[in-house]
Scaffold this motif. Structure first.
Motif, short mmCIF file in Angstrom:
data_model
loop_
_atom_site.label_atom_id
_atom_site.label_comp_id
_atom_site.label_asym_id
_atom_site.label_seq_id
_atom_site.Cartn_x
_atom_site.Cartn_y
_atom_site.Cartn_z
N GLY A 36 106.72 22.97 188.83
CA GLY A 36 105.87 24.14 188.91
C GLY A 36 106.68 25.43 188.98
N ILE A 37 107.78 25.36 189.73
CA ILE A 37 108.64 26.55 189.80
C ILE A 37 109.24 26.85 188.43
N TRP A 38 109.70 25.78 187.75
CA TRP A 38 110.27 25.98 186.42
C TRP A 38 109.22 26.47 185.43
N ALA A 39 107.97 26.06 185.65
CA ALA A 39 106.90 26.51 184.76
C ALA A 39 106.65 28.00 184.89
N ARG A 40 107.09 28.55 185.98
CA ARG A 40 106.90 29.98 186.19
C ARG A 40 108.19 30.75 185.91
N LYS A 41 108.84 30.36 184.83
CA LYS A 41 110.10 31.03 184.45
C LYS A 41 109.88 32.52 184.23
N LEU A 492 92.20 15.69 180.33
CA LEU A 492 92.10 17.14 180.40
C LEU A 492 91.57 17.69 179.10
N VAL A 493 90.92 18.83 179.21
CA VAL A 493 90.31 19.50 178.06
C VAL A 493 90.97 20.86 177.91
N PRO A 494 91.63 21.14 176.77
CA PRO A 494 92.30 22.43 176.61
C PRO A 494 91.29 23.56 176.42
N GLU A 495 91.74 24.76 176.80
CA GLU A 495 90.89 25.91 176.54
C GLU A 495 91.00 26.28 175.07
N ILE A 496 89.92 26.88 174.57
CA ILE A 496 89.85 27.24 173.16
C ILE A 496 90.48 28.61 172.98
N GLU A 497 91.53 28.67 172.13
CA GLU A 497 92.21 29.93 171.86
C GLU A 497 91.55 30.62 170.70
N GLY A 498 91.64 31.92 170.66
CA GLY A 498 91.08 32.68 169.55
C GLY A 498 90.71 34.07 170.00
N GLY A 499 90.47 34.94 169.06
CA GLY A 499 90.13 36.32 169.36
C GLY A 499 88.65 36.55 169.25
N GLN A 709 89.54 23.55 180.64
CA GLN A 709 90.09 24.88 180.36
C GLN A 709 91.59 24.92 180.68
N VAL A 710 92.30 23.91 180.19
CA VAL A 710 93.74 23.80 180.44
C VAL A 710 94.49 24.72 179.49
N ASN A 711 95.37 25.54 180.04
CA ASN A 711 96.24 26.39 179.23
C ASN A 711 97.41 25.51 178.78
N LEU A 712 97.39 25.12 177.52
CA LEU A 712 98.38 24.16 177.04
C LEU A 712 99.79 24.70 177.10
N GLN A 713 99.95 26.00 176.85
CA GLN A 713 101.30 26.57 176.88
C GLN A 713 101.89 26.47 178.29
N ARG A 714 101.11 26.80 179.30
CA ARG A 714 101.58 26.68 180.67
C ARG A 714 101.65 25.22 181.11
N TYR A 715 100.73 24.41 180.62
CA TYR A 715 100.70 23.01 181.03
C TYR A 715 101.96 22.29 180.57
N ARG A 716 102.46 22.62 179.37
CA ARG A 716 103.65 21.96 178.86
C ARG A 716 104.88 22.30 179.69
N ARG A 717 104.85 23.45 180.38
CA ARG A 717 106.00 23.81 181.20
C ARG A 717 106.18 22.89 182.40
N TYR A 718 105.10 22.26 182.79
CA TYR A 718 105.20 21.37 183.94
C TYR A 718 105.83 20.04 183.57
N PRO A 722 102.48 14.76 177.53
CA PRO A 722 102.52 15.58 176.30
C PRO A 722 101.17 15.62 175.61
N ILE A 723 100.83 16.76 175.06
CA ILE A 723 99.59 16.93 174.31
C ILE A 723 99.98 17.40 172.91
N GLU A 724 99.77 16.55 171.94
CA GLU A 724 100.17 16.87 170.56
C GLU A 724 99.00 16.65 169.62
N GLU A 725 98.98 17.43 168.61
CA GLU A 725 97.92 17.34 167.60
C GLU A 725 98.40 16.46 166.44
#
Length: 738
Positions: A36-41, A492-499, A709-718, A722-725
């Motif tokens: 968790g500490i490393w995830a907060r680089k 886990l269910v990732p959050e949907i990214e988009g504008g 609503q998992v933030n995949l970018q932050r989740y991978r830091r932990y 692995p979550i891959e498409e």
């Protein structure tokens, strides 16, 4: 449904979880904390950069200061003129003496003398009154709250100097260190040196003052003693003249006369005794008829000795003539006549000697009597003289005491004068190391300060990350959920990214069936398919959450669509009668629904509708009712679920939040399994624990947790799962959305 109500053991496939470990320290894992500490680089870098920026700014703006040290040795100076002939060496100062001298060096009078000597009162560094007022100071002056030219306060200046001065004893020594700090390197060296000089000068002045005071006091005492000596000696001489006790060879005249008379009397008595002894001996010889001429006095007489010699010669002549002549011979008779004359002469002379002895004895006795009479008269006179002598001795002692005291004071006066002249510039302290003007500031030191700033910034940054990680209230990994709750983790269910063109999450399973979101819902579908209720599979699924906003409705709709798209007959029931959200998630308008069915105002044909974008059937919440919990706990609800299970393969129910209403508890008792949606890294763990306690009380252990609503970018830091498409995209399905 009979099995459902009997609460048989439920398993989500082969995923069996034990209860939380009560002996564990919280729900933290050291490795997870590190991850968790490393995830907060970014936070670490930001905190480090901010701390370093502050440190650099401080180094650039802080005023450098210079700290310099002067050392003073405190010890009696050996070889002083006043002590060079002393038998013992001067005593060395102990710790109490050193501490006392330190207090003297930091005394306010000495500091005030230093301020006057160096003119520190005119230096803005030490005199706050001379400093340029700041912004608020100028405002105070403008409004008359502060004098424009405040008076100089010596006490304030003294406090400033003392605040920058440090005086202490060097370890295991008699050296006193005088340390001073100043922004001016020249002043930093001048102040401690001058303070040490003033301290030594003060010692010299005090010593000279002591000597001067001693000599002045001794001079006054000497003047008084001289008068006393003169008076006491005059009194002695006057009394001596009055009493006649004049001294001769250390004693008075009567004493000498008494001594001489005693001596003469003893001698006269000895002579009388000798004369009487001689006379007595002679008388004894006469009385006994013995020859007196044998006495020593007779034998020692020259005349008798001469007569005796003639007598011997005449007797020898008579003896010689008697050999040839007869006694009647004229020559013999003449010789005999001569011998008789000699004997008569000897006897006559002996009698004279005896008479002389008698005269000598009488003279000796008369002399003894005369001397004894004189001695008696002198002894009678000595009675009065002794009393006078006692008075004389008392007067003499006073005179001797005054004279001895005068001589002692004269000696001490001479010594004090000699010491004052010889040791005028002598003190018990001397400077052994003078402060030198520094070339580089002692504070701050740029190199060590930057090194310390780097280390401190790193520690600060990691502490910030650690505190954020430790006090993070939400769950971030499945391991945390299973270790903390003892319940199975369903994925886990990732959050949907988009504008701005972001689609509804429930539509992702339609428009991007091979995407990560759709795959996560299919993973949840797999858990549901593997869930068993005793010997049969689970068919009714309750989707709820601890609090609102955790994505339970989106998860329920997405799960229903995935089941329906997989060929399973699926119906989703909106049981959230407080805030129904299923129609909005599916893009449908409001219609009668579950409440109307339970109240008998409609039948299944009137409430079941089809999702316009998928094969899912939908039963909306319907018309609001006064008591939704009672409606859901009624027998009509049990009948409705039984009927739906006979028609559909899976019944998905969306309920209100477990902590918001009791509806979720009621529905958990009626359904086979419960899926608790937990918002990733957001929902409070205590809230999840309370919700699980409520749900587990109603449905045993038939609860699984799903991170939403998992933030995949932050989740991978932990460094968690692995979550891959998948690289191969599934063919898109043409749907029409309303």
């Amino acid at each position: 449904m009979n099995g459902t109500q009997s609460n048989p053991v439920v398993s989500f496939g082969d995923r069996r979880r034990s209860a939380p470990d009560e002996n564990a320290i919280g729900d933290l894992s050291p490795w997870e904390v590190l991850r968790g500490i490393w995830a907060r680089k970014q936070i670490i870098l930001l905190a480090f950069a901010s701390s370093m920026a502050l440190a650099i700014f401080w180094l650039m703006t802080v005023t450098p200061t210079y700290t310099v040290e002067t050392r003073v040795l405190l010890a009696p100076r050996s070889g002083e003129i006043s002590t060079f002939d002393a038998e013992n060496m001067p005593l060395l100062p102990d710790n109490e003496t050193l501490n006392s001298e330190i207090q003297v060096m930091t005394s306010r009078p000495l500091i005030a003398r230093l301020i006057t000597d160096l003119g520190l009162a005119s230096n803005p560094e030490f005199n706050p009154a001379l400093r340029t007022p700041g912004f608020f100071g100028r405002i105070a002056i403008a409004f008359g709250l502060r004098d424009r030219n405040p008076a100089t306060d010596i006490e304030v200046i003294t406090d400033v100097v003392l605040s920058r001065l440090e005086v202490y004893q060097k370890l295991n020594s008699r050296v006193i260190a005088v340390v001073f700090t100043s922004p001016d390197p020249r002043m930093a060296a001048i102040v401690p040196n001058r303070l040490a000089e003033l301290y030594i000068a003060q010692q010299v002045e005090q010593r000279a003052g002591v000597n001067s005071e001693a000599t002045r006091w001794l001079a006054e005492q000497i003047r008084e003693l001289r008068i006393k000596v003169e008076e006491s000696e005059a009194a002695v001489e006057a009394f001596r003249a009055q009493s006649g006790l004049f001294l001769t060879n250390g004693s008075t005249l009567p004493q000498q006369q008494l001594t001489e008379l005693n001596t003469q009397l003893s001698q006269a008595e000895a002579e009388r005794a000798a004369a009487q002894a001689k006379l007595g001996n002679a008388r004894n010889l006469l009385a006994s008829g013995s020859a007196v001429n044998t006495a020593a006095e007779v034998l020692q007489s020259p005349l008798i000795q001469n007569l005796r010699q003639k007598e011997v010669e005449l007797r020898a002549q008579i003896a010689q003539m008697s050999e040839t002549l007869l006694p009647t011979h004229p020559r013999m008779q003449e010789s005999q006549a001569n011998l008789a004359d000699l004997e008569r002469e000897v006897e006559k002379e002996v009698r004279k000697i005896i008479e002389a002895l008698e005269n000598e004895a009488r003279v000796a006795g008369a002399r003894v009597n005369s001397l004894r009479a004189s001695l008696d008269r002198l002894q009678r006179r000595m009675g009065q003289l002794n009393q006078d002598e006692v008075k004389l001795r008392a007067l003499q002692r006073d005179a001797d005491t005054n004279r001895a005291l005068l001589e002692s004071f004269l000696l001490r006066y001479q010594q004090a004068n000699a010491r004052a002249e010889a040791d005028t510039q002598v003190s018990n302290a001397r400077i052994v190391s003078r402060a030198q003007q520094p070339t580089a500031p002692t504070f701050p030191r740029t190199g060590p300060a930057l090194g310390f700033a780097v280390i401190a910034s790193l520690i600060f940054a990691f502490c910030i990350a650690f505190l954020i990680e430790v006090f993070q209230r939400g769950f971030r990994t499945g391991e945390q959920i299973e270790r903390s709750t003892g319940m199975p983790f369903l994925g886990l269910v990732p959050e949907i990214e988009g504008g701005k063109t972001r689609r509804m999450p429930a539509n992702e399973v339609l428009y991007d069936p091979a995407g990560l979101y759709a795959e996560s819902i299919r993973s949840l579908q797999g858990h549901v398919l593997l869930a068993r209720i005793g010997d049969r599979r689970a068919r009714t699924v309750l989707v709820t959450s601890s609090v609102a906003g955790e994505g339970k409705t989106t998860t329920a709709v997405s799960l229903a669509r995935v089941f329906a798209m997989g060929g399973y007959r699926t119906v989703i029931v909106d049981a959230d009668m407080h805030m129904p959200a299923v129609p909005d998630a599916l893009g449908m308008s409001r219609h009668p629904g579950l409440t109307d069915l339970l109240m008998g105002r409609a039948n299944f044909q009137n409430v079941i509708r089809k999702d316009p974008a998928s094969p899912v059937h939908v039963i909306q919440a319907g018309t609001p009712v006064a008591n939704p919990t009672a409606a859901l706990a009624s027998s009509q609800m049990h009948w409705a679920l039984t009927a739906l299970q006979q028609t559909y393969d899976y019944v998905i129910i969306d309920s209100p939040s477990a902590l918001a209403a009791a509806d979720a508890q009621v529905l958990a008792k009626l359904t086979d399994i419960t899926v608790l949606a937990v918002k990733w890294a957001d929902t409070d763990r205590k809230a999840v624990a309370r919700a699980l306690k409520l749900l587990a009380a109603a449905s045993s252990r038939r609860v699984g947790l799903l991170l939403t609503q998992v933030n995949l970018q932050r989740y991978r830091r932990y460094g968690a799962e692995p979550i891959e498409e998948y690289p191969v995209q599934a063919p898109r399905r043409s749907v029409t959305a309303r």
